[in-house]
Design a protein around this motif. Structure first.
Motif, PDB file in Angstrom:
ATOM      1  N   PHE A 393       0.997  -1.194   0.140  1.00  0.00           N
ATOM      2  CA  PHE A 393       0.072   0.075  -0.033  1.00  0.00           C
ATOM      3  C   PHE A 393       0.813   1.151   0.003  1.00  0.00           C
ATOM      4  N   PHE A 394       0.423   2.489  -0.662  1.00  0.00           N
ATOM      5  CA  PHE A 394       0.978   3.510  -0.440  1.00  0.00           C
ATOM      6  C   PHE A 394      -0.173   4.660  -0.445  1.00  0.00           C
ATOM      7  N   LEU A 395       0.310   5.911   0.090  1.00  0.00           N
ATOM      8  CA  LEU A 395      -0.688   7.018  -0.143  1.00  0.00           C
ATOM      9  C   LEU A 395      -0.060   8.256  -0.917  1.00  0.00           C
ATOM     10  N   ALA A 396      -0.817   8.969  -1.510  1.00  0.00           N
ATOM     11  CA  ALA A 396      -0.511   9.787  -2.577  1.00  0.00           C
ATOM     12  C   ALA A 396      -1.581  11.115  -2.826  1.00  0.00           C
ATOM     13  N   GLU A 397      -1.369  12.172  -3.319  1.00  0.00           N
ATOM     14  CA  GLU A 397      -2.096  13.069  -3.504  1.00  0.00           C
ATOM     15  C   GLU A 397      -3.265  12.403  -4.619  1.00  0.00           C
ATOM     16  N   ASN A 398      -4.413  13.063  -4.487  1.00  0.00           N
ATOM     17  CA  ASN A 398      -5.197  12.781  -5.414  1.00  0.00           C
ATOM     18  C   ASN A 398      -5.168  13.784  -6.453  1.00  0.00           C
ATOM     19  N   PHE A 399      -4.483  13.319  -7.440  1.00  0.00           N
ATOM     20  CA  PHE A 399      -4.286  14.093  -8.510  1.00  0.00           C
ATOM     21  C   PHE A 399      -5.483  14.684  -9.482  1.00  0.00           C
ATOM     22  N   ASP A 400      -6.369  13.953  -9.405  1.00  0.00           N
ATOM     23  CA  ASP A 400      -7.788  14.246 -10.128  1.00  0.00           C
ATOM     24  C   ASP A 400      -8.552  15.012  -9.353  1.00  0.00           C
ATOM     25  N   SER A 401      -8.666  15.379  -8.201  1.00  0.00           N
ATOM     26  CA  SER A 401      -9.486  16.329  -7.426  1.00  0.00           C
ATOM     27  C   SER A 401      -9.158  17.588  -7.730  1.00  0.00           C
ATOM     28  N   ASN A 402     -10.385  18.191  -7.571  1.00  0.00           N
ATOM     29  CA  ASN A 402     -10.123  19.965  -7.643  1.00  0.00           C
ATOM     30  C   ASN A 402      -9.723  20.471  -6.017  1.00  0.00           C
ATOM     31  N   LYS A 403     -10.122  19.807  -5.132  1.00  0.00           N
ATOM     32  CA  LYS A 403      -9.714  20.118  -3.885  1.00  0.00           C
ATOM     33  C   LYS A 403      -8.742  19.305  -3.079  1.00  0.00           C
ATOM     34  N   PRO A 404      -7.834  19.790  -2.359  1.00  0.00           N
ATOM     35  CA  PRO A 404      -6.789  18.967  -1.721  1.00  0.00           C
ATOM     36  C   PRO A 404      -7.588  17.672  -1.088  1.00  0.00           C
ATOM     37  N   SER A 405      -6.839  16.576  -1.475  1.00  0.00           N
ATOM     38  CA  SER A 405      -7.363  15.188  -1.055  1.00  0.00           C
ATOM     39  C   SER A 405      -6.255  14.217  -1.263  1.00  0.00           C
ATOM     40  N   TYR A 406      -6.470  13.171  -0.490  1.00  0.00           N
ATOM     41  CA  TYR A 406      -5.398  12.009  -0.787  1.00  0.00           C
ATOM     42  C   TYR A 406      -6.084  10.665  -1.401  1.00  0.00           C
ATOM     43  N   CYS A 407      -5.338   9.915  -2.150  1.00  0.00           N
ATOM     44  CA  CYS A 407      -5.759   8.635  -2.607  1.00  0.00           C
ATOM     45  C   CYS A 407      -4.952   7.721  -1.985  1.00  0.00           C
ATOM     46  N   ILE A 460      -4.646  -1.669  -7.045  1.00  0.00           N
ATOM     47  CA  ILE A 460      -3.775  -1.675  -8.121  1.00  0.00           C
ATOM     48  C   ILE A 460      -3.414  -3.062  -8.269  1.00  0.00           C
ATOM     49  N   SER A 461      -2.977  -3.416  -9.624  1.00  0.00           N
ATOM     50  CA  SER A 461      -2.466  -5.032  -9.772  1.00  0.00           C
ATOM     51  C   SER A 461      -1.258  -5.458  -9.125  1.00  0.00           C
ATOM     52  N   SER A 462      -0.961  -6.587  -8.704  1.00  0.00           N
ATOM     53  CA  SER A 462       0.381  -7.235  -8.174  1.00  0.00           C
ATOM     54  C   SER A 462       1.371  -6.778  -9.569  1.00  0.00           C
ATOM     55  N   ASN A 463       0.777  -6.882 -10.651  1.00  0.00           N
ATOM     56  CA  ASN A 463       1.627  -6.685 -11.917  1.00  0.00           C
ATOM     57  C   ASN A 463       2.074  -5.261 -11.844  1.00  0.00           C
ATOM     58  N   GLY A 464       1.401  -4.365 -11.448  1.00  0.00           N
ATOM     59  CA  GLY A 464       1.954  -2.969 -11.421  1.00  0.00           C
ATOM     60  C   GLY A 464       3.003  -2.692 -10.431  1.00  0.00           C
ATOM     61  N   GLN A 489       4.146  11.084 -11.909  1.00  0.00           N
ATOM     62  CA  GLN A 489       4.588   9.963 -12.904  1.00  0.00           C
ATOM     63  C   GLN A 489       5.039   8.741 -11.962  1.00  0.00           C
ATOM     64  N   SER A 490       5.564   8.846 -10.923  1.00  0.00           N
ATOM     65  CA  SER A 490       5.743   7.523 -10.055  1.00  0.00           C
ATOM     66  C   SER A 490       4.335   6.831  -9.880  1.00  0.00           C
ATOM     67  N   VAL A 491       3.535   7.503  -9.677  1.00  0.00           N
ATOM     68  CA  VAL A 491       2.281   6.975  -9.056  1.00  0.00           C
ATOM     69  C   VAL A 491       1.557   6.363 -10.549  1.00  0.00           C
ATOM     70  N   ASN A 492       1.516   7.117 -11.513  1.00  0.00           N
ATOM     71  CA  ASN A 492       1.059   6.753 -12.689  1.00  0.00           C
ATOM     72  C   ASN A 492       1.890   5.371 -13.201  1.00  0.00           C
ATOM     73  N   THR A 493       3.216   5.437 -13.205  1.00  0.00           N
ATOM     74  CA  THR A 493       4.104   4.169 -13.527  1.00  0.00           C
ATOM     75  C   THR A 493       3.481   2.810 -12.817  1.00  0.00           C
ATOM     76  N   ILE A 494       3.227   2.937 -11.463  1.00  0.00           N
ATOM     77  CA  ILE A 494       2.406   1.696 -10.859  1.00  0.00           C
ATOM     78  C   ILE A 494       1.374   1.333 -11.391  1.00  0.00           C
ATOM     79  N   VAL A 495       0.299   2.539 -11.376  1.00  0.00           N
ATOM     80  CA  VAL A 495      -1.024   2.467 -11.275  1.00  0.00           C
ATOM     81  C   VAL A 495      -1.350   1.761 -12.888  1.00  0.00           C
TER      82      VAL A 495
END
Length: 502
Positions: A393-407, A460-464, A489-495
């Motif tokens: 698991f990991f935590l990151a910013e929700n880059f698709d949100s209009n308001k600050p939030s986590y994913c 996210i998949s184990s493959n990712g 970029q790192s999040v997208n690489t995994i996801v």
């Protein structure tokens, strides 16, 4: 035999009164300075004429990897007397969990001090488990490769866990360790696991050692691919898990499920640069320092983040409930070297501490300052309260949100794949509740002033995850996924590999 072992591994607790700890730390520092006093680096800073800790601190600035790496790289290329009187025996690659991979030297002095620290942890294990006798059973070690190549100057390169756990274990104990060096040095995960399976059969293990995520992955494989009788024979008498590098608590439920019982955990504070401390005998949730092996300095955390390195406190000067960035001098070319860890002092008599986070990996969207430790504590509480067993698991910013939030990002399991809509909502609320308790600032910005929005979840998949490790050229059985990932970029690489959006 247990009595003999207690004599071998017993140790005297250092008194942290000013005089005794200063004498101990000066003795440690003076020895380390003598290992580099004839070198370019030592001559530049006048090591031979340093006669006190104060004088050392005047001459040596606080150093980061970028400051010391040029000296290490010259030694790696074969140049001599750059920063060591004698050339390093090895170089090790850091895992690169929280940034770039580093090439770090390993000297005879460091290996000797690491062995002394390992002995102290065996002492803790023996005191925690009165009948624990590590000579009576085999020990399963799950570590990274011992040797991965050579530097341009011909010095062997490996990874620290393989080196200190397998290669540099005293000869009288080598026969107790499973698997063989050949298996540890396998590159492919499939072949490595198959070889593990072949080597464990018929042995009884008293100890399992490794990064928790890797232990879970290997035990899951063995449970699936051994008969029930074979698996039980191997693991029904495991007493202790020796762990370091990653907080084991989020994995505790899964580990105890795989081994079918509760057992002891012995945690160590280790990195590629050295061995700094370990679990305290009286409390498994705090660490003790090893001042006979490492010279320690501490910068108040707020000062450090403001690029103010002028206040450099010693062990007897740090205060309870305060946070500090730790700098170490270890005998492998680290001089007042910033590890990147933030520690929090829990008590002074005896001196005890916890890891409170990292200097670089903090989520700070609206001044909430969520640390890695808070993320791990939140997941541990969430898992315990909700009966949810997580993998990676990991935590990151929700880059698709209009308001600050986590994913929150979780590796796929049957549980996560089968969540219905109402369960998804409840799960998000439970995660936010746990993180609010771990980080009051998050609670304030989420619930009181509502500057932040509720978190979301991605599966996210184990493959990712596995593909991400491959891209980093990480050892396939040495998985240390950052608990916070800052860049998109790192999040997208995994996801992007077979992502399942919840």
């Amino acid at each position: 035999m247990i009595g003999i072992l207690n004599v071998i591994f017993r140790h005297k607790e250092i008194n942290y009164e000013t005089k005794e700890i200063l004498e101990c730390q000066w003795k440690t520092l003076n020895k380390i300075l003598s290992l580099s006093d004839k070198t370019e680096f030592g001559k530049k800073h006048g090591f031979k004429s340093i006669h006190s800790i104060k004088e050392y601190q005047k001459r040596i600035p606080i150093m980061h990897y970028e400051d010391i790496a040029p000296f290490w790289n010259l030694e790696a290329s074969g140049e001599k007397n750059v920063i060591f009187n004698k050339s390093p025996e090895y170089f090790v690659e850091s895992s690169g969990t929280t940034g770039i991979k580093k090439l770090i030297p390993v000297t005879k002095h460091l290996l000797k001090s690491i062995q002394a620290c390992k002995n102290r942890m065996l002492s803790v294990a023996m005191k925690k488990n009165k009948n624990y006798n590590f000579l009576s059973k085999k020990h399963l070690i799950i570590c990274s490769r011992i040797e991965t190549g050579k530097t341009s100057g011909g010095i062997p390169v490996g990874m620290i866990s393989g080196l200190i756990t397998r290669k540099k274990t005293p000869k009288f104990a080598q026969y107790l360790l499973i698997p063989s060096e050949e298996t540890i040095n396998c590159i492919g995960l499939e072949e490595k696991f198959l070889r593990y399976k072949e080597e464990v059969v018929g042995h009884k293990f008293g100890t399992v050692a490794g990064i928790p995520a890797s232990v879970v992955e290997l035990l899951t494989y063995l449970k699936k691919n051994l008969s029930e009788k074979e698996y039980a024979h191997c693991f029904d008498e495991v007493e202790i898990l020796l762990t370091s590098g990653v907080n084991y608590r989020p994995y505790r439920q899964k580990l105890e499920e795989l081994l079918g019982k509760k057992f002891s955990y012995i945690d160590s504070y280790v990195s590629s640069e050295g061995f700094y401390g370990g679990e305290a005998e009286e409390n498994p949730d705090v660490f003790q320092f090893f001042p006979k092996s490492v010279f320690f300095e501490f910068i108040p955390a707020d000062n450090y983040w403001n690029n103010d390195y002028n206040t450099r406190l010693l062990l007897h000067e740090i205060e309870v409930d305060q946070k500090y960035v730790i700098a170490v001098t270890t005998g492998n070319g680290t001089f007042s070297y910033i590890l990147g860890d933030v520690i929090k002092v829990c008590s002074k008599k005896p001196l005890r501490f916890t890891i409170a986070g990292r200097t670089l990996l903090t989520l700070n969207l609206v001044s909430e300052k969520t640390s890695i430790t808070q993320v791990e504590n939140a997941i541990t509480q969430f898992s315990n309260q909700n009966g949810v067993i997580v993998k990676e698991f990991f935590l990151a910013e929700n880059f698709d949100s209009n308001k600050p939030s986590y994913c929150w990002y979780f590796e796929e399991t049957d549980f996560f794949r089968n969540l219905n809509e109402s369960s998804k909502i409840e799960l998000s609320k439970a995660l936010d509740k746990s993180l609010c308790e771990a980080n009051p600032l998050y609670d304030y910005f989420l619930n009181e002033v509502q500057t932040m929005e509720a978190s979301t979840i991605h599966i996210i998949s184990s493959n990712g995850i596995n593909n991400w490790f491959k891209r980093k050229n990480s050892d396939p059985i040495h998985k240390k996924l950052p608990r916070i990932i800052l860049d998109k970029q790192s999040v997208n690489t995994i996801v992007k590999n077979k992502t399942i959006l919840v």
